[in-house]
Design an enzyme around this catalytic site. Structure first.
Site, mmCIF file in Angstrom:
data_model
loop_
_atom_site.group_PDB
_atom_site.id
_atom_site.type_symbol
_atom_site.label_atom_id
_atom_site.label_comp_id
_atom_site.label_asym_id
_atom_site.label_seq_id
_atom_site.Cartn_x
_atom_site.Cartn_y
_atom_site.Cartn_z
ATOM 1 N N ASP A 74 0.858 -1.188 0.000
ATOM 2 C CA ASP A 74 0.000 0.000 0.000
ATOM 3 C C ASP A 74 0.896 1.241 0.000
ATOM 4 O O ASP A 74 2.002 1.201 0.562
ATOM 5 C CB ASP A 74 -0.845 0.069 1.289
HETATM 6 N N1 URA Z 1 -1.065 -5.951 3.829
HETATM 7 C C1 URA Z 1 -1.549 -4.701 3.878
HETATM 8 O O1 URA Z 1 -2.573 -4.452 4.497
HETATM 9 N N2 URA Z 1 -0.878 -3.738 3.229
HETATM 10 C C2 URA Z 1 0.262 -3.952 2.550
HETATM 11 O O2 URA Z 1 0.833 -3.020 1.986
HETATM 12 C C3 URA Z 1 0.759 -5.275 2.518
HETATM 13 C C4 URA Z 1 0.064 -6.255 3.165
#
Ligand code: URA
Length: 251
Positions: free
Chosen positions: A116
């Site tokens: 993310d």
């Molecule tokens: N899980 C998440 O919630 N975000 C990420 O970036 C990676 C795994």
């Protein structure tokens, strides 16, 4: 012999095995000869004891102590510590900071999966399409480990609940590992390991059990650890790390 075969044969460039291993970063030629003599090297699945053996580094599949050694000179393997606020793509049409802002090498690289924008941490970068594909494919189930900051106090059975699994909007999800990493007052840092990569999976999983994530970082991808690499930093993977990644996906 067909024309095609003729061209393929001309293309073969065989080099002594100890030189191929030394060029791949295994050690000095002398050390590589010792490894061969000790029967620790296989070429295309067969143990080689002879120093004079010649192989084509672009085609031979070489293992040392059961770990694959990448011998194709053009192959590149790096990790980057993606900072928070950076998108996990090589370019962004909306002009936001992307991985390209941190990549210091001229080669065209793929990022192995995404994080993310709000998550920081380890992203592998490579031009090895087969390895990248396998590392991302759910059937290989490569583990990823994250540090998540949540607000405590947390119940004693939280790890058990996460390992047992919960039902999310898009199906069942569970952690493979969970432990408290650090705790300062109500700020609790937990380490959580999963072998899947659905979008926002860690955030959704922890929210579902009542602990929304405040901050998230990926610290390990399969056998490869982020270690002390600072956000925005990039480094080449070691020969050993590449071999371990291959092993993790059965190559
Ligand atoms: N899980 C998440 O919630 N975000 C990420 O970036 C990676 C795994």
């Amino acid at each position: 012999m067909s024309d095609n075969q003729g061209r393929a044969d001309e293309d073969v460039q065989e080099v002594r095995l100890q030189k191929v291993l030394a060029d791949a970063g295994i050690g000095s030629r002398r050390h590589c000869e010792e490894l061969i003599g000790e029967g620790r090297v296989t070429v295309d699945g067969k143990k080689v004891f002879r120093f004079g053996e010649r192989v084509d580094p672009r085609r031979a599949v070489i293992h040392v102590d059961g770990r694959r050694v990448e011998t194709r000179a053009e192959m590149r393997y790096y990790m980057i510590n993606k900072p928070r606020g950076v998108v996990s793509t090589m370019a962004d049409e909306r002009g936001r900071k992307s991985l390209a802002d941190y990549v210091e090498v001229p080669e065209r690289l793929f990022h192995v999966g995404r994080l993310d924008t709000d998550t920081e941490g380890l992203i592998l970068l490579t031009n090895d399409g087969e390895l990248s594909h396998r590392l991302m494919h759910p059937s290989f189930g490569v583990d990823k480990t994250y540090l998540a900051e949540i607000h405590g106090p947390i119940p004693r059975d939280l790890g058990r609940r996460l390992r047992r699994g919960v039902e999310l909007d898009d199906g069942f999800a569970q952690a493979d590992g969970f432990r408290i990493f650090d705790q300062v007052g109500r700020r609790v840092l937990v380490e959580i390991t999963l072998h899947e990569g659905r979008k926002h999976i860690v955030r959704r999983l922890l929210k579902e059990v009542g602990f929304p994530v405040q901050q998230l970082a990926r610290v390990q991808f399969g056998p490869v650890k982020l270690g002390q690499l600072k956000p925005g930093g990039m480094r080449t993977l070691t020969v050993r790390e590449v071999g371990e990644l291959y092993k993790a996906v059965g190559l």
